[in-house]
Design an enzyme around this catalytic site. Sequence first.
Site, PDB file in Angstrom:
ATOM      1  N   ASN A   8       0.870  -1.191   0.000  1.00 17.42           N
ATOM      2  CA  ASN A   8       0.000   0.000   0.000  1.00 17.42           C
ATOM      3  C   ASN A   8       0.900   1.232   0.000  1.00 17.42           C
ATOM      4  O   ASN A   8       1.457   1.589   1.029  1.00 17.42           O
ATOM      5  CB  ASN A   8      -0.905  -0.034   1.247  1.00 17.42           C
ATOM      6  N   LYS A  12       0.083   4.283  -0.382  1.00 18.17           N
ATOM      7  CA  LYS A  12      -0.573   5.497   0.151  1.00 18.17           C
ATOM      8  C   LYS A  12      -0.294   6.697  -0.765  1.00 18.17           C
ATOM      9  O   LYS A  12      -0.296   6.527  -1.982  1.00 18.17           O
ATOM     10  CB  LYS A  12      -0.112   5.741   1.588  1.00 18.17           C
ATOM     11  N   HIS A  32      -9.695   0.979   4.887  1.00 15.45           N
ATOM     12  CA  HIS A  32      -8.422   1.275   5.561  1.00 15.45           C
ATOM     13  C   HIS A  32      -8.680   2.278   6.679  1.00 15.45           C
ATOM     14  O   HIS A  32      -9.493   3.201   6.523  1.00 15.45           O
ATOM     15  CB  HIS A  32      -7.413   1.823   4.549  1.00 15.45           C
ATOM     16  N   GLU A  52      -7.111   4.738   7.681  1.00 11.61           N
ATOM     17  CA  GLU A  52      -6.902   6.154   7.304  1.00 11.61           C
ATOM     18  C   GLU A  52      -8.139   6.700   6.609  1.00 11.61           C
ATOM     19  O   GLU A  52      -8.491   7.873   6.767  1.00 11.61           O
ATOM     20  CB  GLU A  52      -5.644   6.280   6.417  1.00 11.61           C
ATOM     21  N   GLU A  96      -5.555  -4.849  10.558  1.00 10.38           N
ATOM     22  CA  GLU A  96      -4.520  -3.850  10.776  1.00 10.38           C
ATOM     23  C   GLU A  96      -4.817  -3.083  12.064  1.00 10.38           C
ATOM     24  O   GLU A  96      -5.622  -2.128  12.045  1.00 10.38           O
ATOM     25  CB  GLU A  96      -4.485  -2.855   9.612  1.00 10.38           C
ATOM     26  N   GLY A 102       2.276   2.301  10.662  1.00 11.48           N
ATOM     27  CA  GLY A 102       3.237   3.385  10.479  1.00 11.48           C
ATOM     28  C   GLY A 102       3.935   3.815  11.758  1.00 11.48           C
ATOM     29  O   GLY A 102       4.585   4.852  11.800  1.00 11.48           O
ATOM     30  N   SER A 109       3.215  -2.108  10.323  1.00  9.20           N
ATOM     31  CA  SER A 109       4.671  -2.138  10.485  1.00  9.20           C
ATOM     32  C   SER A 109       5.287  -3.500  10.146  1.00  9.20           C
ATOM     33  O   SER A 109       6.233  -3.929  10.808  1.00  9.20           O
ATOM     34  CB  SER A 109       5.068  -1.675  11.892  1.00  9.20           C
TER      35      SER A 109
HETATM   36  C1  PEP Z   1      -0.962   0.236   6.040  1.00  4.82           C
HETATM   37  O1  PEP Z   1      -1.238   1.421   6.117  1.00  4.82           O
HETATM   38  O2  PEP Z   1      -1.709  -0.499   5.389  1.00  4.82           O
HETATM   39  C2  PEP Z   1       0.216  -0.257   6.747  1.00  4.82           C
HETATM   40  C3  PEP Z   1       0.188  -1.472   7.180  1.00  4.82           C
HETATM   41  O3  PEP Z   1       1.265   0.629   6.931  1.00  4.82           O
HETATM   42  P1  PEP Z   1       2.710   0.282   7.619  1.00  4.82           P
HETATM   43  O4  PEP Z   1       3.179  -1.031   7.064  1.00  4.82           O
HETATM   44  O5  PEP Z   1       3.575   1.432   7.225  1.00  4.82           O
HETATM   45  O6  PEP Z   1       2.467   0.197   9.090  1.00  4.82           O
END
Ligand code: PEP
Length: 263
Positions: A13, A15, A106, A108, A178, A184, A222
Amino acid sequence: MSGSAITPWVVGNWKMNPMQAEAQALVSGFKKLLQKNEIKQEDCYLAVAPTLLALAEVQAQLADSVRAVYSVAQDVSAIAGTGAYTGEVSAELLVDHRIECVLIGHSERREIFAETPAMLNEKVKHALNAGLTVIYCVGESLAQRDNGQAEQVVLQQICDIAAVVTAQQWQKVVVAYEPIWAIGTGKTASPADAQAMHAKIRQGLTQITPFGPSMAILYGGSVKAENAVELAACPDINGALVGGASLTAESFYEIAQAFANTK
Ligand code: PEP
């Protein structure tokens, strides 16, 4: 090799990243790694979700890759078809551009863009009806986890879409767990905690659909090359949704390899 029956997915992803030249270099770097040391199609589905602006270019760049790497839309309109909806891109338009998958739900989008379960249900419904595979994201906040509500929140998010997914369409749904506090932040859920939630999600899915036992449930938050092997070893973690680490060809490749090795 543990011989999991579920083919894992590793999805990058991107973003709101990166700039065009970096995106081109990222895709070509990843293609070279795949060429050097192939990850077999049957061992892992691979996919990247660039910005909408880069989607067609990335898809074209990936067309001559040694294996399929799907291009995924990061979002889709809650409105179907075509019409006077400035700024929107419908599921039908994505399919018309040969896009096969979309991320929906997601955190976000839920948090920053205030997408409600009702809006997400419209997106899920139209995406599935148009023939897209939906990567549906769920996850709890840190406060919800600390209050002991993590499981309830996540299972509710799964139940929310049950109203719009038809019996056969569950085959086209991939769930991504998630935990918001791990996205992040550099904090990953421990493999044991992630596995425990994934097992609950599978139980919940299995109560809703006979496809539950064979559905891919991805972990996100992460994920990096350093923790991918441990996460991939968990029986109900069938892949990863990768943010930051998908912006480097080598780390994304290593994560993909970790999951492919579970087959
Ligand atoms: C994401 O936003 O889908 C995600 C998992 O980000 P990160 O791997 O940077 O934590």
